[in-house]
Structures are given as C-alpha cells and as structure tokens.
Design a protein around this motif. Structure first.
Motif, PDB file in Angstrom:
ATOM      1  N   GLU A 278       0.839  -1.204   0.000  1.00 19.46           N
ATOM      2  CA  GLU A 278       0.000   0.000   0.000  1.00 19.46           C
ATOM      3  C   GLU A 278       0.868   1.245   0.000  1.00 19.46           C
ATOM      4  OE1 GLU A 278      -2.998   0.204   3.052  1.00 19.46           O
ATOM      5  OE2 GLU A 278      -4.030   1.870   2.089  1.00 19.46           O
TER       6      GLU A 278
ATOM      7  N   ASP B  44       0.363   5.499   0.644  1.00 23.45           N
ATOM      8  CA  ASP B  44      -0.524   6.602   1.033  1.00 23.45           C
ATOM      9  C   ASP B  44       0.348   7.835   1.241  1.00 23.45           C
ATOM     10  OD1 ASP B  44      -2.712   8.093   1.773  1.00 23.45           O
ATOM     11  OD2 ASP B  44      -3.470   6.633   3.210  1.00 23.45           O
ATOM     12  N   LEU B  45      -0.271   8.937   1.563  1.00 22.27           N
ATOM     13  CA  LEU B  45       0.509  10.163   1.777  1.00 22.27           C
ATOM     14  C   LEU B  45       1.484   9.965   2.930  1.00 22.27           C
ATOM     15  CD1 LEU B  45       0.994  13.169   1.092  1.00 22.27           C
ATOM     16  CD2 LEU B  45      -0.640  13.709   2.893  1.00 22.27           C
ATOM     17  N   GLY B  46       2.764  10.026   2.631  1.00 25.39           N
ATOM     18  CA  GLY B  46       3.777   9.974   3.677  1.00 25.39           C
ATOM     19  C   GLY B  46       4.315   8.592   3.998  1.00 25.39           C
ATOM     20  N   TRP B  47       3.733   7.530   3.439  1.00 25.32           N
ATOM     21  CA  TRP B  47       4.254   6.196   3.770  1.00 25.32           C
ATOM     22  C   TRP B  47       3.939   5.166   2.694  1.00 25.32           C
ATOM     23  CZ3 TRP B  47       0.537   2.391   4.235  1.00 25.32           C
ATOM     24  CH2 TRP B  47      -0.772   2.821   4.494  1.00 25.32           C
TER      25      TRP B  47
ATOM     26  N   ARG C 265       4.035   0.691   2.304  1.00 24.83           N
ATOM     27  CA  ARG C 265       4.270  -0.606   2.925  1.00 24.83           C
ATOM     28  C   ARG C 265       4.566  -1.609   1.822  1.00 24.83           C
ATOM     29  NH1 ARG C 265       2.876  -2.515   8.355  1.00 24.83           N
ATOM     30  NH2 ARG C 265       3.491  -4.680   8.389  1.00 24.83           N
TER      31      ARG C 265
ATOM     32  N   ARG D 155       3.677  11.038  -6.733  1.00 26.14           N
ATOM     33  CA  ARG D 155       4.902  11.846  -6.798  1.00 26.14           C
ATOM     34  C   ARG D 155       5.623  11.889  -5.453  1.00 26.14           C
ATOM     35  NH1 ARG D 155       3.435  17.202 -10.172  1.00 26.14           N
ATOM     36  NH2 ARG D 155       5.689  17.456 -10.278  1.00 26.14           N
TER      37      ARG D 155
ATOM     38  N   ARG E 245      12.518   8.460   1.625  1.00 26.68           N
ATOM     39  CA  ARG E 245      13.315   9.559   2.164  1.00 26.68           C
ATOM     40  C   ARG E 245      14.808   9.350   1.918  1.00 26.68           C
ATOM     41  NH1 ARG E 245      11.173  10.694   8.340  1.00 26.68           N
ATOM     42  NH2 ARG E 245       9.413  12.049   7.815  1.00 26.68           N
TER      43      ARG E 245
ATOM     44  N   LEU F 130       8.767   3.030   9.838  1.00 25.05           N
ATOM     45  CA  LEU F 130       7.494   3.164  10.553  1.00 25.05           C
ATOM     46  C   LEU F 130       7.020   1.846  11.165  1.00 25.05           C
ATOM     47  CD1 LEU F 130       5.607   5.570   8.122  1.00 25.05           C
ATOM     48  CD2 LEU F 130       6.730   6.132  10.278  1.00 25.05           C
TER      49      LEU F 130
ATOM     50  N   GLU G  28       7.416  -0.879   6.510  1.00 28.00           N
ATOM     51  CA  GLU G  28       6.642   0.325   6.232  1.00 28.00           C
ATOM     52  C   GLU G  28       7.573   1.511   6.403  1.00 28.00           C
ATOM     53  OE1 GLU G  28       2.579   0.218   7.752  1.00 28.00           O
ATOM     54  OE2 GLU G  28       2.897   2.293   8.398  1.00 28.00           O
TER      55      GLU G  28
ATOM     56  N   PRO H 225       8.630   5.763   5.641  1.00 31.45           N
ATOM     57  CA  PRO H 225       8.088   7.093   5.364  1.00 31.45           C
ATOM     58  C   PRO H 225       8.478   7.555   3.955  1.00 31.45           C
ATOM     59  CG  PRO H 225      10.033   7.260   6.737  1.00 31.45           C
ATOM     60  CD  PRO H 225       9.759   5.792   6.568  1.00 31.45           C
ATOM     61  N   LEU H 226       7.650   8.386   3.370  1.00 29.91           N
ATOM     62  CA  LEU H 226       7.913   8.926   2.032  1.00 29.91           C
ATOM     63  C   LEU H 226       8.076  10.441   2.095  1.00 29.91           C
ATOM     64  CD1 LEU H 226       5.287   6.914  -0.070  1.00 29.91           C
ATOM     65  CD2 LEU H 226       7.747   6.499   0.101  1.00 29.91           C
TER      66      LEU H 226
ATOM     67  N   PRO I 141       8.230  14.108  -0.659  1.00 27.35           N
ATOM     68  CA  PRO I 141       7.870  14.518  -2.022  1.00 27.35           C
ATOM     69  C   PRO I 141       9.010  14.213  -3.002  1.00 27.35           C
ATOM     70  CG  PRO I 141       7.385  16.269  -0.437  1.00 27.35           C
ATOM     71  CD  PRO I 141       8.187  15.227   0.292  1.00 27.35           C
ATOM     72  N   ALA I 142       8.648  13.692  -4.171  1.00 29.94           N
ATOM     73  CA  ALA I 142       9.660  13.383  -5.201  1.00 29.94           C
ATOM     74  C   ALA I 142       9.886  14.620  -6.058  1.00 29.94           C
ATOM     75  CB  ALA I 142       9.192  12.205  -6.056  1.00 29.94           C
TER      76      ALA I 142
ATOM     77  N   LEU J 270       3.823  20.082  -7.638  1.00 27.27           N
ATOM     78  CA  LEU J 270       4.483  19.447  -6.498  1.00 27.27           C
ATOM     79  C   LEU J 270       5.446  20.430  -5.833  1.00 27.27           C
ATOM     80  CD1 LEU J 270       5.063  16.874  -4.832  1.00 27.27           C
ATOM     81  CD2 LEU J 270       6.941  16.434  -6.396  1.00 27.27           C
TER      82      LEU J 270
ATOM     83  N   ARG K 200      -3.056  16.807  -2.064  1.00 27.38           N
ATOM     84  CA  ARG K 200      -2.809  16.584  -0.634  1.00 27.38           C
ATOM     85  C   ARG K 200      -1.571  17.347  -0.157  1.00 27.38           C
ATOM     86  NH1 ARG K 200      -3.728  10.262   0.481  1.00 27.38           N
ATOM     87  NH2 ARG K 200      -3.718  10.903   2.654  1.00 27.38           N
TER      88      ARG K 200
ATOM     89  N   HIS L 251      -0.286  16.250   5.829  1.00 26.09           N
ATOM     90  CA  HIS L 251      -0.462  15.058   6.644  1.00 26.09           C
ATOM     91  C   HIS L 251      -1.723  15.168   7.509  1.00 26.09           C
ATOM     92  CE1 HIS L 251       3.341  13.234   5.630  1.00 26.09           C
ATOM     93  NE2 HIS L 251       3.992  14.344   5.896  1.00 26.09           N
TER      94      HIS L 251
ATOM     95  N   PRO M 211       1.212   9.062  11.000  1.00 23.20           N
ATOM     96  CA  PRO M 211       2.052   7.851  10.866  1.00 23.20           C
ATOM     97  C   PRO M 211       3.250   7.826  11.813  1.00 23.20           C
ATOM     98  CG  PRO M 211       1.533   8.785   8.700  1.00 23.20           C
ATOM     99  CD  PRO M 211       1.120   9.793   9.728  1.00 23.20           C
ATOM    100  N   TRP M 212       3.602   8.976  12.379  1.00 24.99           N
ATOM    101  CA  TRP M 212       4.767   9.040  13.254  1.00 24.99           C
ATOM    102  C   TRP M 212       4.393   8.998  14.743  1.00 24.99           C
ATOM    103  CZ3 TRP M 212       4.581  10.874   8.397  1.00 24.99           C
ATOM    104  CH2 TRP M 212       5.648  10.557   7.557  1.00 24.99           C
TER     105      TRP M 212
ATOM    106  N   ARG N 100      -2.081  -1.294  11.127  1.00 23.43           N
ATOM    107  CA  ARG N 100      -0.709  -1.574  10.721  1.00 23.43           C
ATOM    108  C   ARG N 100      -0.461  -3.062  10.478  1.00 23.43           C
ATOM    109  NH1 ARG N 100       2.888   2.367  10.928  1.00 23.43           N
ATOM    110  NH2 ARG N 100       2.155   4.334  11.743  1.00 23.43           N
TER     111      ARG N 100
ATOM    112  N   MET O 177      -2.779  -7.315  -4.169  1.00 27.82           N
ATOM    113  CA  MET O 177      -2.660  -6.327  -3.094  1.00 27.82           C
ATOM    114  C   MET O 177      -1.665  -5.208  -3.371  1.00 27.82           C
ATOM    115  SD  MET O 177      -3.545  -8.095   0.543  1.00 27.82           S
ATOM    116  CE  MET O 177      -3.216  -6.591   1.437  1.00 27.82           C
ATOM    117  N   GLY O 178      -1.089  -5.229  -4.587  1.00 28.64           N
ATOM    118  CA  GLY O 178      -0.346  -4.040  -5.002  1.00 28.64           C
ATOM    119  C   GLY O 178      -1.267  -2.840  -4.934  1.00 28.64           C
TER     120      GLY O 178
ATOM    121  N   SER P 192      -4.960  -1.663  -3.012  1.00 32.48           N
ATOM    122  CA  SER P 192      -5.755  -2.075  -1.859  1.00 32.48           C
ATOM    123  C   SER P 192      -6.984  -2.822  -2.342  1.00 32.48           C
ATOM    124  CB  SER P 192      -6.193  -0.853  -1.078  1.00 32.48           C
ATOM    125  OG  SER P 192      -5.063  -0.147  -0.666  1.00 32.48           O
TER     126      SER P 192
END
Lengths: 415, 415
Positions: A104, A106-109, A111, A130, A134, A171, A209, A211-212, A214-215, B107, B130, B216, B282-283, B313, B370-371, B373
């Motif tokens: 999965e 999502d914004l910021g992470w 898995r 995008r 990290r 994470l 899992e 953290p992500l 911005p690219a 971005l 986002r 976030h 997430p943190w 998680r 599952m690539g 959801s």
C-alpha cells in the motif's frame, strides 16, 4: 549434521535452488571489496537456496530448518559489502526476492514486502503520488527494502531526514521468528530497532513500512572550493537552511572528486575540494543567492537528476515549458490579449533556447480560468502538451494581438 | 489637496466604495488590540476604497493615484494588529481581496494572486495533491497570502521550515510599483526580501509563489510538565528529531495554557506547564516512544486536527479503517483464506471500538492483487468504502474460512 533430504521433503512445493553454480552465486555478496574478507570467505557456500513466494512459505521454511537444525542466512539484493548475506556455516540461503509486492502507498508512507527493490518502490510511489523514499543508498537499483533495513544503511537524503535508526525513519516492520513454531511480530516505534541493522540474525523481515517524501525534481550540482575548511563550512551552513529543500550535501577533500567521479573530471579543476549537492528545482533561485555569500567557490557544474520540464516564473506564463525539439530564431516578447480584458505578457524562456533567446506562446484559454493551467501553443513549434487534459468546451481560441493597455514586461533575472 | 473627482474619473470602471460606513470599515484592522494604537488611530479613515479585479486595474489605479498625489494604503484580509492596513493620511485604501485566483499548483509550490485567502489556498492544494502551505498564521481563515507576506509573519509550521524570511519560504513575488508609469517586477531569490514584511509600502504585491508541504493528518496533543525547564528541554529535543514529522511545538509556562485555552482547561491541571504539539499520524508510535524517555510529564490530551480514518498496521489488513457507526460485540480475529494460496490474518482495530475489541473483515479481492488495496467488507457493519473505486471485474468474492495452515496472529501493541 542436518538432514537435507528431510528438509527438502518438509519444504514441499516451496521453490529451491540446488544447482551448485547457482547456489554459489546466491552465497555471495560484495564481500570481495575487502581483500581480507575475500581471503576468508571465498569458499563459503550454502547447501540449498530457498525462495519463498509469500510469508506463509517463509514461516514453513523457518520452522522446517529449525526442526532439522539447518542454519539459515537471509538474503535480499545481496549488495552488502561485509559478507552479511553469506552462509558462514552452509545450510540454507533464504532468498526473499520473490516477496516483492508493494502492499500500500498513502501520503507519507509505503508498505512493501521485504524483497521489493528500492528503485521499484520509488517508481511505484512516484507514479502513485509523486513521492519517493526519504533515504537512498548507493545500491538503489539492486538493493531490497528488507536488506536496506537489515543492513542499517542510510545514504542520500540523510541531510534532511537523519539516518535510518533515527526515530521515524522506519514506521513498522513485520518479522518472522525462527523457532519450532515461528511467530509473526509486527513491530513499531522503538521496537523496530531490534531488527534494524541486525542482518536478519534475530528474525526474518517480511514487510517494511517506510516514510515517504515529495519526489521533487532534483538538480545535481558540484561546487568547487580552493580551501577544504571553507567547503565544509559551506556544507554545514547550507545544511542548516531549513527552508531550502535539499537532498544531498557531501563535502569531499581533493583529490577524491576528480579521481572518483571520472565523468565530471573535466569540470572539476585539479586540487579542487568539491561539495556535491542535490537541490529541488523550485528552490534554485534561493540557493543561488545563498551561494553568493561564499567567496572562494571556484567552479560549478549542473545536471538534472530528473529531466523535468523547466518552469517559467513569469506570472502570466501558462505554466511549465517542455523542451522544444525545433530550433528557432530570436523573437521579441509579444503581449497577448485574451477574450476577457486581461493583457497577458509572457517572457518565458524554453529549455531548448539559449538564455538570450525568448519564445512566445499563444494562449488558448481565457485568463479568467487560470485557476487551472490553460492550454497553450508554442508559436514556434506548435506543440500543445497541455490541451489534451482540458475539456474542449473550456478552450477558447484567442488571437494574439498587441494590447492597447500594454503592461510593462516583468523584469526577469538572467537564468 | 488631491482632487478625488479627477481620481475617480481616471479610475474609470474599476470598482470603488464611497459609502462612509463601508469606507471606515475597510480603513480598520485589529489595531485596537493595543490600547495605545486604539487611541491614536481610531479617527483614521480613507476617502475612497478601490477594489481592482486584476493586475491591470492595480496598475491603472496606482498610476492614477500617483498622478493625483493621492496616498495609497494596501489592504489584504485586514488581520494585522499594528495599523498596517490603516490609511494614516487618508486617500485610497487599495483592497486586493478581488485578486483571489489560484494560478497554478504543482508538487512543492503554489502560485496565487495576492488576495487569495490562506485557507482557500490550503483547500485547493489539498484537493489538488494533498499538499498545504508550509506556514500557517493564526489568521489562516481571514488572512490573504499577499498580506501574510507583506506582514512578514510565520506561525505554525516554523518548527520544521523556519520563518518566512528564511531563504526558500517564499519562492517568488510579483510587485507593481507606484509611479507615473508603474512597473511590474517579478522577484525571486533574495530580491523577495525587499517586499517581505514591508507592508506594501514600497510596492503592491499582486502574486505570490509559495512552497508547499505534504498535508499530513495532523494529531494535536498537549503534554503537561511539572517543571517549565523540563518542558522547554523536551520541546528542544523533539525539535531536533529530523525524522519525526511534526508541525508545531510550543512550550507555555503556567498558567498560560489553563487560562488561555479554555476548552482544554479540564485536561490541563492547575500549575501545569504545557507543550502544544502537532504530530503527523504515521509518526505517532515513534513519538510515543520518544516521550517515554521524559519523566515528569503529567498529563496528555489528544484530539485529531484532521478527522482521518485510523490505519491498521497489520500487514494483511486491507487498508485504512473508517470509523464504524454501529456498535458491535467482541469477536475473535479470524483467519481468512483467499482464492489464491495466501492466508490472510487481520487483527485491525476500528476507531469505533475500545482498545480491547477487535473487528474482522471480509476480504473481497485476492491477496495477489494487493499491489492495490483490495475491496473489503466489515463483517460487523458491512460497509464497503473502497469497492466503488475498483473495477467490478477485479473483484472476486471470497468466502471467509479458517485456513488449514493457520498463521499465528501478529503480536500487536496496545494502542
């Protein structure tokens, strides 16, 4: 000794490799970087390579090896330099490269299963939203996310996010223990540190899992300094610029840069101490002004990490300007007028032209709708990269004409 | 004295306000926060409010005022506290609130007209990708982006990104000068600092380009400390955690928190020194373990800044778990088996249940896919929030059944 036949029977349909040449290949990492390790480890070889396709097969394999007293060495991309993925006592190499699903994003992470390659994860995250990991080790293309965590590396990105073991840079991890009845542990918070940098010796990581960030479109730069202390002070001062988005600051004393980075040798004068940099494209003007305060820099060399379209900062420019493949002659910046009452001045420069040549653009949407980027034509090459994404009803063709209420051209700094 | 009739003629069809009550209203900001300024400025009033609809009208208005020698005071949202938007010498209040287009979002950056409200920009950036502005003043809802820059504030977000005047926290500004033939200047890099925090006294900002950060799901927390020095040391140590994504760290000596933040009074014991925090969701596990090393914290109070769905998680959980509106009884965590050969264990907890109650989910997509959801049903409330976004052909109904190769439940820490 372990009974390998009984082990193979217990493994059932889990894929294995027994061909001696292939087993030896999978019993190797980059240990030979060290002449000492090369001498000590070159005869190390597994009896069997096991390639589980999912976590259930990892559990079965570990349980079977435990019952048969067969040692297990966990392998990701095999990019370690210290023999971490080598079976010192023979037995099984557990190759996790088939566990490569990205579960999965999502914004910021993200898995992913442990065997997913770092570059593969980056590609998926960039396409999804995008984003990118990290931290990037030098083994980005071959290294797996599980191996990255088990190896405890960091690399590019650390200047902003710290190193892998800093709280928040991993994470969660999912770990299978090696015992008669293997357990599955889901670790988060400080508990992660038990398996971070443990080389899989106390459990097999099956999912991670991460953290992500911005690219961004990263721009690579090399700055040269005549004096190494100044280079380091510059690097330190830049690192403390919280608002200036950067991914890499590496100070290298001479002659490392000129000897090691051969492709850039011509740009790095002999004896120059170099600072390697990655700066996000929108922050380049701020970076250039930051650099001005540092006398002593001797050379600079720029190339783009991401071949992104150059963006025009002129307010009325319709947006990003892709490279043009056609040559063109110098043209004065015209002033457009759209169907509403807004004069539009565009002094955008295209990446295909020299800094002294400007190109003009035909706006094919009203200024009033500029909450979204309007479609536009390059008058020189007639490319219309954005129009496809607009509803045709929203596009109104506008004839370029000089405005009677001419707006003075915005003053633009030389690129 | 200025000839206002000639000015109005020169303004042509540019909207103006002449109604005395409305003109007085637009001649005010929050100057009355100060009893000194209240006494000094309460009689200040403009002769005319001009409301340009675009940059061309700003240029015309400034040229006309220059020719008629009419003083101009620039106004954004009027949220300043020091009389910055008040016409000390009468004349024209130039209200920029009609210049509220968001020109482009990409971005890492947004470009907007000066009169766009900060909250409006945030909404647009969140919907687009986002993202959100890096820095948020307390006047988020009413303040404009032009006024934010002209006022030189910073606010929430500074703990990560520094203050507004740090290089990189404003990417570009477009400014119209006030002279007989006004010029349009496009400023970037250090040149921006000429108009940052200058209240529009040396030019009228018409467009601003600002950096963006990931939007976030922020969780608001209040930590209490018996000792203020400890509170400050804790805040400082947390600020240095580069990998732990945060947006706010504010240490407040007693009795500020209990007196000022009335809605939380019951959660803040008398005499407690408070640290206000915003941590990205997430943190949170990493943050919770960071806090453990700080003895002396006395209370904590949590609410969500963004009512985001809580994420499970557990590795095989189909993803985000939205709040359930139906009550339910305790259920054991079942083990599912999909049409492929993967056992799926889900021990997700729903936000609607207490920490000791788990819920089970019916997986309606194969684990192999599952690539992305998979779609899923909550067995208790039958909600299927994700299925709509999936192609129906990709959905294969799977009957929940206990797996013969039971996977041990992952050990989960109490939330």
């Amino acid at each position: 000794m372990a009974d390998l036949d009984q082990l193979r029977a217990a493994l059932g349909d889990i894929p294995v490799i027994t061909d001696p040449a292939k087993v030896q290949l999978k019993s190797r990492d980059f240990y030979w970087y060290s002449p000492v390790l090369k001498r000590q480890l070159e005869r190390v070889c597994a009896d069997l390579v096991v390639e589980p396709r999912d976590e259930a097969e990892v559990i079965r394999a570990l349980g079977a090896c435990h019952r048969q007293r067969v040692p297990v060495t966990v392998r990701g991309g095999g990019t370690g330099n210290y023999g971490q993925a080598m079976p010192l006592k023979g037995g099984v190499v557990l190759d996790l490269s088939r566990l490569d699903h990205i579960i999965e994003i999502d914004l910021g992470w993200v898995r992913a299963q442990a065997g997913a390659k770092l570059a593969q994860i980056d590609r998926a995250c960039q396409e999804h939203s995008r984003q990118e990991l990290r931290l990037h080790p030098s083994t980005l293309k071959m290294g797996t996310i599980g191996g990255f965590v088990a190896g405890g590396s960091s690399g590019v990105g650390s200047i902003g996010w710290g190193i892998l073991r800093d709280r928040g840079n991993i994470l969660a991890v999912r770990v299978v223990t090696m015992e008669a009845q293997p357990r599955v542990l889901e670790l988060e918070g400080d508990a992660i540190q038990q398996v971070n940098h443990a080389y899989g010796t106390n459990g097999v990581i099956t999912e991670v899992e991460m953290p992500l960030a911005p690219a961004h479109a990263w721009v690579d730069l090399i700055l040269g300094f005549a004096d190494f202390t100044t280079a380091v002070r510059f690097a330190d001062a830049l690192a403390r610029q919280d608002a200036l988005t950067k991914k890499l600051i590496t100070a290298l004393a001479a002659p490392i840069a000129e000897l090691y980075f051969r492709p850039f040798k011509s740009r790095i004068p002999d004896g120059t101490h170099a600072v390697l940099l990655m700066i996000a494209e929108p922050w380049l003007p701020a970076f250039r002004d930051f650099v001005k305060a540092w006398p002593g820099k001797s050379c600079s060399s720029v190339r783009r990490a991401t071949p992104s379209a150059r963006r025009c900062r002129s307010s009325s420019c319709p947006g990003t300007i892709p490279p043009c493949t056609r040559s063109e002659s110098t043209r004065p910046s015209p002033i457009f007028r759209c169907t509403t009452r807004h004069p539009i001045t565009c002094t955008a420069r295209c990446t295909c032209t020299s800094a002294s040549v400007t190109r003009s653009w035909r706006i094919s949407s009203s200024y009033a709708s500029m909450g979204r980027s309007p479609a536009w034509d390059c008058r020189s090459c007639a490319s219309r990269p954005r129009s496809a994404s607009m509803r045709s009803s929203a596009i109104t063709r506008i004839t370029a004409a000089r405005s009677s209420t001419r707006t003075p051209s915005p003053s633009r700094k030389a690129a």
